[in-house]
Design an enzyme around this catalytic site. Structure first.
Site, PDB file in Angstrom:
ATOM      1  N   VAL A 411       0.851  -1.190   0.000  1.00 60.17           N
ATOM      2  CA  VAL A 411       0.000   0.000   0.000  1.00 60.17           C
ATOM      3  C   VAL A 411       0.890   1.245   0.000  1.00 60.17           C
ATOM      4  O   VAL A 411       1.805   1.359   0.815  1.00 60.17           O
ATOM      5  CB  VAL A 411      -0.952   0.024   1.215  1.00 60.17           C
ATOM      6  CG1 VAL A 411      -1.837   1.264   1.173  1.00 60.17           C
ATOM      7  CG2 VAL A 411      -1.813  -1.234   1.234  1.00 60.17           C
ATOM      8  N   ASP A 520     -11.738 -12.092   7.848  1.00 59.13           N
ATOM      9  CA  ASP A 520     -10.378 -11.827   8.327  1.00 59.13           C
ATOM     10  C   ASP A 520     -10.385 -10.638   9.285  1.00 59.13           C
ATOM     11  O   ASP A 520      -9.598  -9.699   9.144  1.00 59.13           O
ATOM     12  CB  ASP A 520      -9.445 -11.566   7.147  1.00 59.13           C
ATOM     13  CG  ASP A 520      -7.972 -11.728   7.528  1.00 59.13           C
ATOM     14  OD1 ASP A 520      -7.697 -12.320   8.597  1.00 59.13           O
ATOM     15  OD2 ASP A 520      -7.103 -11.271   6.771  1.00 59.13           O
TER      16      ASP A 520
END
Length: 725
Positions: A411, A520
């Site tokens: 990212v 998750d």
């Protein structure tokens, strides 16, 4: 000055034919030459040196040894590379290529008696002078609703998606295209030495009636990948792949440096040789390749193998040729330069377009388009960014802009031209196409302030990109476990973050147009914005569930420490599995401990099991974080701990829903705010002019609260919440 379109295309064809003559498999104008006293043919195939048969002096090295075998079906002798046991259908010393028969990978071919279903034939070219040609091969997959992955050395290095609405994987004779409908294709990586292929259905559950699917590396010369000009015979060839075990593929080769050590093999002095890097993984020289000098053709690896091209050195012919060339060059130089400039511009434009289309298909663009057309993706809320925009925003993906790295990718922080700060997620391309599409589809449908907002994506790159709103204060795990005394994690903040994430999961499970299981939930996937509000992120593993469904049967995946034990044993993921993972996060907030810690014995200890043990042994405050104990009301802490305990139930049916969790946490927050307001009022009365300055709207005391008659009424409300257990 404008050139007519017809004339322009003539110029393009002439220039291309001059500077880049097409590679064909027609036999060269020279005779293939083997070493003296060595066999030069096997069946109908000519075998030029450095390849050879029988005696060691007939081939340059054992890698080039050829064995001639009699085919039991055709009763024709066929050559095989002995060291690799691969059938060869053509040798080309000029281009340093060999055409081999490469295995086809089949899936669900139960009706096919000629193939072993899911047969795996591993060809390993490591340490050999051969590699699969990136230039002359294509990875091809045929079948309905499949993800095809090309894997090498345990890593996915390529893949594509094929879909078809009618579930008939016979190639469409009318469409004459392989852009993701019925079949798909993608290019090979460089230096591919070994591989296998896997086919994964896009359906949740396979059917006994599913048609055969197959994947292969195919030669561009055997099969035309210029789909607009594909012939009927080639279409029939594609439909017949299900009945074939092997298809032609191209290997490139070189003479490795070590082949010259302790060997009698020598390259003739009249050959023009140069360093080669064909089998190199590190861009270093690994071998040699040779050609005949200008004006000669033949076999440069055999002494005397290069012979003069007839008429090439004739002075009269050469003089006439140069006169014609000179006159033509003088008269047409201006037009040629203009044509060359236009050609360069046109070819560059076509290459960029073709490259973008290739990446669009590889990154699941066709599957994404299908979901867009079905209404699964909210197009109005998302933007298709260009690579140019995102490169500019991230300073060409500068490593100094990296915000974090994870299992799905990296990212980067970026700033768009309109001044917006964004986070750009670059996926790990191979094998992550479905996760990328899945996250895009899910986030495009979500509108919740406690879920990270998706702004758009970019599909025209080698690696797919997603663009999100920028969340400046990192994730909860870092903030909770890497203590920041300047902005401490107070009890009020912990309670608020827990309530916000519970609300986000409640929205996904019950309020969204279709239920969504996150799959998750963990503290690293909870981001904190500029006001330290919680945002749920990372939906790559998430799934949209039909309203009627009660669970999702899937391969177990998740993060150790947060994984629901019931899901681990049954492979059935339910909304209560997300509840369990949230229970671990809530226990983290209460205790300040990591989900997995090392104990003195060196073994790993699960926070979930230790927290449950302390609750059952009535030792809650042995594990609760010291700051929580100082700042929180005991009854409130017990209420939160009891809620976490219920979320961590081994039996999923006994766990509360996220709606119940959210309501209970909101109730504790109201009581906490009421208590804080009462404390502030009493302190003002005692101090007269002293005022409390709460941080970010939340007050955290450094001592146990004063209990009054009003507090007892508050505690009765807590008792009511505890009774919900």
């Amino acid at each position: 000055m404008m050139i007519p379109q017809f004339t322009f295309h003539i110029i393009i064809l002439i220039i291309i034919s001059l500077i880049s003559p097409p590679l064909t498999y027609a036999q060269a104008e020279y005779e293939f030459i083997a070493q003296r006293d060595c066999a030069s043919t096997c069946g109908t195939i000519s075998i030029p040196f450095p390849f050879g048969m029988n005696e060691p002096h007939c081939y340059a090295h054992k890698w080039f040894e050829v064995e001639c075998k009699l085919d039991n079906t055709s009763h024709i002798e066929k050559p095989y590379l002995k060291s690799l046991n691969l059938e060869v259908t053509l040798f080309d010393v000029n281009s340093a290529l060999v055409e081999i028969m490469n295995p086809i990978y089949h899936s669900n071919c139960k009706k096919n008696n000629n193939n072993n279903n899911n047969k795996t034939v591993v060809i390993n070219l490591k340490d050999s002078p051969f590699i699969y040609s990136q230039q002359y091969n294509t990875f091809l997959a045929v079948g309905c609703n499949n993800l095809a992955f090309l894997q090498s050395n345990g890593t996915t290095v390529g893949g594509c998606v094929s879909i078809c609405e009618d579930n008939n994987n016979n190639f469409n004779l009318e469409s004459r295209s392989c852009n993701g409908r019925y079949c798909c294709e993608t290019s090979l990586p460089m230096h591919l030495a070994e591989y296998n292929a896997t086919l994964q259905g896009l359906r949740k559950e396979s059917s006994d009636h599913d048609e055969c699917s197959y994947a292969l590396i195919a030669s561009d010369f055997w099969f035309s990948f210029d789909w607009s000009f594909m012939t009927d015979s080639e279409i029939e060839k594609m439909n017949n792949l299900k009945n074939m075990e092997y298809a032609p593929g191209i290997l490139e080769w070189e003479i490795l440096n070590e082949m010259f050590v302790n060997s009698t093999f020598q390259i003739p002095s009249d050959s023009v040789c140069y360093d080669s890097k064909r089998t190199s993984l590190t861009n270093r020289t690994t071998g040699r390749r040779c050609d005949c000098p200008s004006g000669y053709n033949g076999n440069p690896y055999v002494l005397g193998g290069c012979t003069v091209i007839q008429g090439f050195f004739n002075k009269n012919n050469r003089s006439k040729k140069w006169v014609i060339v000179g006159v033509s060059s003088s008269l047409g130089s201006i037009g040629f330069l203009i044509g060359l400039w236009l050609l360069h511009k046109d070819v560059k434009k076509r290459m960029i377009k073709k490259r973008k289309e290739k990446f669009f298909k590889r990154n699941g663009g066709l599957l994404l388009q299908k979901r867009m057309s079905s209404g699964e993706v909210n197009i109005d809320q998302t933007v298709l960014f260009t690579l140019k925009d995102l490169k500019k925003a991230t300073d060409n993906f500068n490593k100094n802009r990296v915000l974090g790295k994870g299992g799905q990718g990296t990212v980067y922080k970026g700033m768009l031209v309109d001044g917006r700060i964004v986070a750009v997620k670059k996926f790990k391309v191979e094998g992550k196409v479905e996760e990328f599409i899945n996250e895009f589809v899910i986030l495009s449908q979500i509108n919740n302030r406690n879920v990270v907002k998706l702004l758009g994506c970019c599909l025209e790159t080698e690696i797919p990109l997603l663009v999100y709103e920028f969340i400046p204060n990192g994730n909860l795990f870092e903030y909770l476990h890497d203590r920041n005394e300047d902005i401490p994690m107070t009890w009020d903040m912990r309670l608020r973050i827990a309530t916000e994430i519970a609300g986000a999961l409640f929205y996904l499970h019950s309020i969204a147009s279709q239920p969504i299981y996150h799959r998750d939930v963990k503290s690293t996937n909870i981001l904190l914005d500029e006001k330290y509000r919680a945002k749920l992120a990372d939906f790559g593993a998430s799934r949209i569930i039909s309203i009627e469904a009660t669970h999702l049967t899937t391969v177990v995946q998740g993060t150790f420490g947060y994984l629901d034990p019931e899901y681990f044993h049954t492979s059935q993921f339910t909304e209560k599995s997300d509840v369990y993972s949230f229970g671990v996060v809530l226990a983290e907030l209460l205790t300040g401990k990591k989900p997995i810690t090392s104990v003195e014995s060196g073994e790993s200890q699960s926070l979930a099991s230790y927290f449950v043990q302390c609750m059952e042994e009535n030792r809650l405050f042995d594990i609760v974080d010291e700051r929580v104990t100082k700042e929180g009301e005991k009854e409130h802490i017990v209420a939160g701990a009891n809620l976490a305990y219920r979320c961590l139930e081994m039996n999923g049916r006994k766990r509360p829903t996220m709606k119940e969790v959210t309501l209970e946490l909101e109730g504790i927050m109201r009581l906490n705010k009421k208590l804080n307001a009462q404390q502030n009022h009493e302190e003002i009365e005692l101090a007269g002019i002293e005022e409390s300055q709460p941080w970010d709207g939340y007050y955290a005391s450094n001592s146990w609260p004063i209990v009054s008659s009003q507090t007892h009424s508050t505690n009765s409300e807590v008792t009511h919440i505890l009774a919900l257990k």
